[in-house]
Design an enzyme around this catalytic site. Structure first.
Site, PDB file in Angstrom:
ATOM      1  N   GLY A 147     -28.519  18.600  30.564  1.00  0.00           N
ATOM      2  CA  GLY A 147     -27.172  18.924  30.806  1.00  0.00           C
ATOM      3  C   GLY A 147     -26.937  20.257  30.131  1.00  0.00           C
TER       4      GLY A 147
ATOM      5  N   GLN B 195      -2.143  24.971  23.449  1.00  0.00           N
ATOM      6  CA  GLN B 195      -2.277  24.189  22.033  1.00  0.00           C
ATOM      7  C   GLN B 195      -2.148  25.228  20.880  1.00  0.00           C
ATOM      8  OE1 GLN B 195      -5.358  20.908  21.793  1.00  0.00           O
ATOM      9  NE2 GLN B 195      -5.441  21.372  24.094  1.00  0.00           N
TER      10      GLN B 195
ATOM     11  N   LYS C 199      15.715  22.335  30.915  1.00  0.00           N
ATOM     12  CA  LYS C 199      15.098  21.205  30.913  1.00  0.00           C
ATOM     13  C   LYS C 199      14.694  20.426  29.460  1.00  0.00           C
ATOM     14  CE  LYS C 199      10.062  22.196  31.431  1.00  0.00           C
ATOM     15  NZ  LYS C 199      10.078  23.336  30.775  1.00  0.00           N
TER      16      LYS C 199
END
Length: 313
Positions: free
Chosen positions: A41, A100, A195
């Site tokens: 991988g 983030q 909201k």
């Protein structure tokens, strides 16, 4: 055909189609790079031509799968640095991990800053980004950052529609600046959806600030991810008597239930850009606008040491 100083455009695998459009707009051949994987991988990247003394621009959105896209970009930049490129410019149509960007709870990471550090350490001399989720992310870098905006592209599209009675709506308080800029370009009023978000990817609509009844609404956001915010907002607007709802964003992340939610939502058209590669044909109401001319012009101006801000005057 671009005939200036040595400029080379390379692409990761995250959005090859966009990079090809950018190279075609500039008038240069796309650089030869090969991305392979070992059996375990691990990524293997081979640069198939000399980059010595070149201003190299690598186009790679940090989009799904974000970790794969980021690692591919880092390895490619390392290869360019070791091959004696004059400058390495990371072109990020979508800056992953941008949400983030601060600590909201104890022991939270600030991953947007970590990504900035990784890009710099890997060899980036400059970053070109499209519509960062938070503008202050530019301050996470100790190298130049050129922040491009898709607003002129979106505004031009809606201007051609010539709505008679319309209003620009921000789906939350944090997006008011973005909505106001679009409203100013279209010479329209704005409204705001207030909201409360009880947890990530869950939005609860509270109320609407502004006059929307009987009007055509253009909702604008920088990202549509799971589409919860935009679809709940559209439903709330319909309940407040709007005539019809259009939605637009720069980055169509469209993860999880997003496509189904958008298909079911009372939205006439969703206008997005091609910063992230998606197979959007499965939803007819999605309209894709290309940012390749804007990014291409920015690359030329950076390469020729001209002002990039002139593109938005």
């Amino acid at each position: 055909m671009y005939r200036g100083r040595k400029l080379q455009i390379f692409s990761g695998t995250a959005n090859l189609q966009l990079t090809e459009e950018i190279a075609q707009h500039i008038g240069v051949a796309l650089g030869q790079a090969e991305v392979k994987r070992f059996s375990d991988g691990e990524l293997s990247i081979y640069i198939g031509e000399s980059v010595r003394g070149s201003d190299v621009f690598i186009v790679q959105p940090i989009s799904c799968p974000a970790n794969e896209s980021l690692m591919e970009l880092l390895i490619m930049m390392d290869a360019m640095k070791r091959a004696s490129a004059k400058s390495i410019n990371a072109v990020l149509p979508y800056y992953g991990y941008a949400r983030q960007d601060r600590k909201t709870r104890a022991r939270d990471p600030i991953t947007a800053k970590l990504v900035a550090d990784l890009l710099t350490t890997a060899g980036a001399n400059r970053v070109i980004a499209m519509d960062l989720h938070a503008g202050q992310i530019q301050g996470f870098f100790n190298i130049p950052v050129d922040h491009l905006k898709s607003l002129p592209i979106l505004a031009n599209y809606f201007h051609q529609k010539q709505f008679e009675d319309a209003v620009v709506v921000s789906p939350d308080v944090g997006g008011v600046t973005r909505a106001r800029e679009l409203a100013e370009r279209l010479q329209l009023p704005i409204a705001i959806i207030d909201k409360r978000r009880p947890e990530p990817n869950v939005a609860e609509i509270m109320n609407i600030i502004g006059r929307v009844k009987g009007k055509t609404v253009i909702m604008i956001d920088d990202i549509i991810d799971t589409a919860g915010t935009i679809t709940l907002g559209a439903q709330a607007l319909i309940e407040h008597g709007v005539k019809e709802v259009y939605a637009c964003c720069t980055h169509p992340v469209l993860s999880g239930p997003a496509l189904q939610r958008l298909a079911d939502a009372p939205i006439k058209e969703i206008v997005v850009t091609n910063t992230i590669l998606h197979e959007t044909k499965e939803l007819d109401k999605i309209k894709v606008l290309s940012v390749s001319p804007l990014i291409g012009d920015a690359i030329i101006r950076i390469h020729e040491e001209l002002s990039v801000s002139k593109l938005f005057d």
